[in-house]
Design a protein around this motif. Structure first.
Motif, PDB file in Angstrom:
ATOM      1  N   VAL A 477       1.591   9.539   1.394  1.00 55.31           N
ATOM      2  CA  VAL A 477       2.039   8.345   0.658  1.00 55.31           C
ATOM      3  C   VAL A 477       2.423   7.229   1.612  1.00 55.31           C
ATOM      4  O   VAL A 477       2.011   6.069   1.459  1.00 55.31           O
ATOM      5  CB  VAL A 477       3.234   8.694  -0.262  1.00 55.31           C
ATOM      6  N   MET A 478       3.193   7.558   2.617  1.00 56.87           N
ATOM      7  CA  MET A 478       3.666   6.521   3.528  1.00 56.87           C
ATOM      8  C   MET A 478       2.516   5.930   4.335  1.00 56.87           C
ATOM      9  O   MET A 478       2.534   4.745   4.676  1.00 56.87           O
ATOM     10  CB  MET A 478       4.732   7.093   4.468  1.00 56.87           C
ATOM     11  N   ARG A 479       1.502   6.764   4.630  1.00 59.56           N
ATOM     12  CA  ARG A 479       0.340   6.230   5.344  1.00 59.56           C
ATOM     13  C   ARG A 479      -0.401   5.201   4.477  1.00 59.56           C
ATOM     14  O   ARG A 479      -0.805   4.140   4.947  1.00 59.56           O
ATOM     15  CB  ARG A 479      -0.603   7.353   5.742  1.00 59.56           C
ATOM     16  N   GLU A 480      -0.560   5.512   3.198  1.00 60.80           N
ATOM     17  CA  GLU A 480      -1.278   4.593   2.311  1.00 60.80           C
ATOM     18  C   GLU A 480      -0.473   3.337   2.012  1.00 60.80           C
ATOM     19  O   GLU A 480      -1.047   2.290   1.667  1.00 60.80           O
ATOM     20  CB  GLU A 480      -1.629   5.299   0.992  1.00 60.80           C
ATOM     21  N   LEU A 481       0.830   3.416   2.141  1.00 63.72           N
ATOM     22  CA  LEU A 481       1.684   2.262   1.831  1.00 63.72           C
ATOM     23  C   LEU A 481       2.106   1.485   3.078  1.00 63.72           C
ATOM     24  O   LEU A 481       3.013   0.662   3.017  1.00 63.72           O
ATOM     25  CB  LEU A 481       2.929   2.721   1.059  1.00 63.72           C
ATOM     26  N   GLU A 482       1.428   1.755   4.184  1.00 61.23           N
ATOM     27  CA  GLU A 482       1.697   0.965   5.381  1.00 61.23           C
ATOM     28  C   GLU A 482       1.393  -0.511   5.096  1.00 61.23           C
ATOM     29  O   GLU A 482       0.398  -0.826   4.427  1.00 61.23           O
ATOM     30  CB  GLU A 482       0.817   1.433   6.543  1.00 61.23           C
ATOM     31  N   PRO A 483       2.215  -1.444   5.588  1.00 57.99           N
ATOM     32  CA  PRO A 483       1.995  -2.872   5.321  1.00 57.99           C
ATOM     33  C   PRO A 483       0.590  -3.351   5.671  1.00 57.99           C
ATOM     34  O   PRO A 483      -0.029  -4.086   4.890  1.00 57.99           O
ATOM     35  CB  PRO A 483       3.056  -3.555   6.200  1.00 57.99           C
ATOM     36  N   ALA A 484       0.078  -2.920   6.816  1.00 57.23           N
ATOM     37  CA  ALA A 484      -1.246  -3.381   7.233  1.00 57.23           C
ATOM     38  C   ALA A 484      -2.328  -2.900   6.268  1.00 57.23           C
ATOM     39  O   ALA A 484      -3.297  -3.600   5.985  1.00 57.23           O
ATOM     40  CB  ALA A 484      -1.555  -2.911   8.650  1.00 57.23           C
ATOM     41  N   ARG A 485      -2.156  -1.660   5.762  1.00 55.10           N
ATOM     42  CA  ARG A 485      -3.142  -1.130   4.831  1.00 55.10           C
ATOM     43  C   ARG A 485      -3.020  -1.799   3.464  1.00 55.10           C
ATOM     44  O   ARG A 485      -4.009  -2.151   2.820  1.00 55.10           O
ATOM     45  CB  ARG A 485      -2.966   0.388   4.705  1.00 55.10           C
ATOM     46  N   LEU A 486      -1.779  -2.002   3.005  1.00 54.91           N
ATOM     47  CA  LEU A 486      -1.558  -2.639   1.703  1.00 54.91           C
ATOM     48  C   LEU A 486      -2.123  -4.053   1.646  1.00 54.91           C
ATOM     49  O   LEU A 486      -2.640  -4.495   0.619  1.00 54.91           O
ATOM     50  CB  LEU A 486      -0.053  -2.680   1.390  1.00 54.91           C
ATOM     51  N   SER A 487      -2.014  -4.779   2.761  1.00 59.08           N
ATOM     52  CA  SER A 487      -2.444  -6.176   2.775  1.00 59.08           C
ATOM     53  C   SER A 487      -3.913  -6.332   3.113  1.00 59.08           C
ATOM     54  O   SER A 487      -4.420  -7.455   3.151  1.00 59.08           O
ATOM     55  CB  SER A 487      -1.612  -6.967   3.786  1.00 59.08           C
ATOM     56  N   GLY A 488      -4.602  -5.191   3.351  1.00 57.52           N
ATOM     57  CA  GLY A 488      -6.021  -5.271   3.666  1.00 57.52           C
ATOM     58  C   GLY A 488      -6.293  -5.630   5.109  1.00 57.52           C
ATOM     59  O   GLY A 488      -7.444  -5.875   5.486  1.00 57.52           O
ATOM     60  N   MET A 489      -5.247  -5.684   5.933  1.00 53.01           N
ATOM     61  CA  MET A 489      -5.427  -6.058   7.336  1.00 53.01           C
ATOM     62  C   MET A 489      -5.900  -4.889   8.183  1.00 53.01           C
ATOM     63  O   MET A 489      -6.414  -5.072   9.279  1.00 53.01           O
ATOM     64  CB  MET A 489      -4.118  -6.606   7.903  1.00 53.01           C
ATOM     65  N   LEU A 490      -5.725  -3.643   7.685  1.00 60.75           N
ATOM     66  CA  LEU A 490      -6.159  -2.455   8.423  1.00 60.75           C
ATOM     67  C   LEU A 490      -7.560  -2.092   7.948  1.00 60.75           C
ATOM     68  O   LEU A 490      -7.778  -1.843   6.764  1.00 60.75           O
ATOM     69  CB  LEU A 490      -5.209  -1.286   8.178  1.00 60.75           C
ATOM     70  N   PRO A 491      -8.547  -2.063   8.840  1.00 60.59           N
ATOM     71  CA  PRO A 491      -9.917  -1.742   8.415  1.00 60.59           C
ATOM     72  C   PRO A 491      -9.999  -0.356   7.793  1.00 60.59           C
ATOM     73  O   PRO A 491      -9.326   0.578   8.228  1.00 60.59           O
ATOM     74  CB  PRO A 491     -10.715  -1.795   9.735  1.00 60.59           C
ATOM     75  N   ASP A 492     -10.817  -0.259   6.767  1.00 60.99           N
ATOM     76  CA  ASP A 492     -11.013   1.037   6.112  1.00 60.99           C
ATOM     77  C   ASP A 492     -11.752   1.970   7.055  1.00 60.99           C
ATOM     78  O   ASP A 492     -12.791   1.628   7.621  1.00 60.99           O
ATOM     79  CB  ASP A 492     -11.835   0.821   4.831  1.00 60.99           C
ATOM     80  N   THR A 493     -11.228   3.182   7.252  1.00 60.57           N
ATOM     81  CA  THR A 493     -11.842   4.147   8.175  1.00 60.57           C
ATOM     82  C   THR A 493     -12.894   5.007   7.494  1.00 60.57           C
ATOM     83  O   THR A 493     -13.439   5.917   8.095  1.00 60.57           O
ATOM     84  CB  THR A 493     -10.760   5.050   8.782  1.00 60.57           C
TER      85      THR A 493
END
Length: 502
Positions: A477-493
């Protein structure tokens, strides 16, 4: 040589019918000038003359002279200077007179004597009063520089010499387009600077998470930097669209004279005048392919106005967002802090209002209204001429001036000083059910909806509810709710880690 201020200095000419008191000397401090309607007393120290005097009497409407738009005065002088050079080139004007006119125009281009451009911005006559104001000022200035008195039109005439090979109907719209090009350069410079300020804030707020909203309701997370980057992007698009309008201003009808036939002008005059005008202004002007059409049509002004309105409305929307995001400070959004510029209330102590975005909103409202005026004026022309170019010019100049100044004050007095209320933003993200949208690929829409309702009813944290329901581990849960991932700034792996929902 100085002017005898108590005598008629307008030179020889026929006495018009009804020219009562033709032999009566001027009152002290005045000179007598004549037109086809008769004699008029003009202040002896004025560079303008009889035609300007009549316009002042006829059009006390706006209480604003054309000199409130210095770029327009410079444009008028630039046109007259180019015409004088072209007339000398084709032999329609002696070199001596052309040089006198040229030198007088140059003084005006350099910013001198603008106070002599006194006719009102609102006027009948399709701009004739403005054209004659320019002709008279240039003529009398040239006369004075040559050692003659003001009003010695037997030596140099505002009509026969300064206005040679010209009509209001080609010089006036040409000057308007040149002035619009000058105004537009100022606006684009401020627009680019404003875009830069938003970009700086986008970088500054890059890592600050917030709740995005659609239809004024909580949506999904984003960063404050993304929001400000969006503002910068839309301003960049406006910059590109407004830059494209320059071509609308490049096509002129100089040389068309009265209706587009070029009557009274030498066949080589128009090309020479435009060539000289490009050197004088630094613009890339060209002759309209159909001078009849160009003289009668105001479509380019209407298109230009439409693009200006587009930019104003988009800027106003940004200011609406700034007012919402800064609302509060306690019972509103309170996500950002605008620089306090002045006390906000005469009765409520400590109140500070978003006065800079508010004034920009009002400028946008005025620009939208001006666009309606320009549209109606463009429609109102008849046959070979549109008589309503004065109101078109005034409202376009006003819109450009106000928008340029609005962008400046928005940048300097607002955007550059905005700060983020990070604690408030973090608290809202933490309590928002919108974050559960990010978990839908893992727990399914139905489960996510049920948990969202529970979170709203209980006020509990979404992550805790998901873990307690044994739908995901705390780590996942916490990995998916990371700010970078939530805002779309983290590229999808990749999608391999997303489970298939049965």
């Amino acid at each position: 040589m100085t002017t005898d201020v108590t005598t008629d200095t307008s030179g020889p000419g026929p006495i018009a019918p009804g020219d009562v008191g033709a032999d009566v000397p001027a009152a002290p401090g005045f000179r007598i000038e004549r037109d086809s309607l008769g004699r008029v007393e003009v202040p002896a120290d004025a560079y303008w003359g009889v035609h300007t005097k009549r316009a002042l009497e006829n059009f006390p409407i706006a209480k604003r002279p054309i000199s409130v738009y210095p770029d327009f005065v410079v444009a008028l002088a630039s046109v007259k200077q180019a015409c004088a050079r072209a007339n000398a080139e084709v032999g329609a004007l002696s070199q001596e007179r052309a040089d006198w006119i040229d030198a007088a125009c140059q003084e005006i281009i350099e910013g001198k004597h603008h106070d002599q451009f006194v006719v009102g911005v609102m006027q009948g006559g399709a701009g004739t009063s403005t054209n004659m104001n320019a002709n008279e000022v240039i003529c009398n200035l040239a006369l004075e520089n040559a050692g003659y008195g003001r009003g010695r039109y037997d030596i140099l005439s505002p009509i026969d010499h300064v206005n040679r090979s010209q009509s209001t109907n080609d010089t006036y719209p040409t000057a308007i387009k040149i002035a619009l090009a000058f105004f537009l350069k100022h606006l684009l410079r401020e627009l680019k600077a404003l875009q830069g300020s938003f970009s700086v804030k986008a970088d500054e707020f890059e890592q600050i998470l917030k709740v995005g909203r659609t239809q004024m309701q909580d949506a999904v997370p984003m960063t404050l930097g993304q929001e400000f980057h969006g503002f910068a992007t839309t301003l960049g698009e406006d910059y590109d669209r407004l830059t494209e309008t320059i071509w609308l201003l490049a096509e002129i009808n100089l040389g068309a004279t009265a209706i587009g036939t070029g009557i009274t002008a030498d066949p080589g005059y128009a090309a020479a005048a435009i060539r000289h005008l490009n050197v004088i202004t630094g613009l890339n002007l060209e002759a309209a392919p159909d001078l009849i059409e160009s003289t009668s049509d105001a479509g380019s002004f209407m298109s230009f106005s439409g693009n200006l309105k587009r930019s104003a409305i988009k800027l106003s929307k940004i200011c609406n967002d700034l007012r919402l995001l800064s609302s509060g400070p306690q019972a509103g959004f309170g996500e950002i802090n605008l620089p306090p510029r002045q006390a906000g209330s005469s009765i409520m102590p400590g109140k500070v209002n978003p006065v800079i975005p508010e004034v920009v909103n009002q400028v946008a409202f005025a620009v939208a209204g001006a666009d309606v005026t320009v549209t109606m004026a463009a429609e109102g022309g008849q046959l070979q001429l549109n008589a309503f170019e004065p109101v078109i010019a005034h409202y376009l100049f006003q819109s450009l001036t106000w928008m340029t100044q609005a962008m400046w004050t928005l940048r300097v007095n607002c955007i550059d000083g905005i700060t983020a209320n990070e604690d408030r933003l973090a608290a809202m993200v933490g309590s928002s059910v919108g974050v559960i949208t990010a978990l839908i690929p893992h727990i399914g829409y139905a489960a996510a909806a049920a948990l969202a309702q529970t979170a709203l009813l209980t006020g509990r944290n979404v992550a805790d509810l998901v873990v307690e329901a044994n739908l995901m581990t705390r780590e996942d849960v916490m990995r998916e709710l990371e700010p970078a991932r939530l805002s779309g700034m983290l590229p999808d792996t990749g999608t391999s880690s997303i489970p298939i929902i049965e």
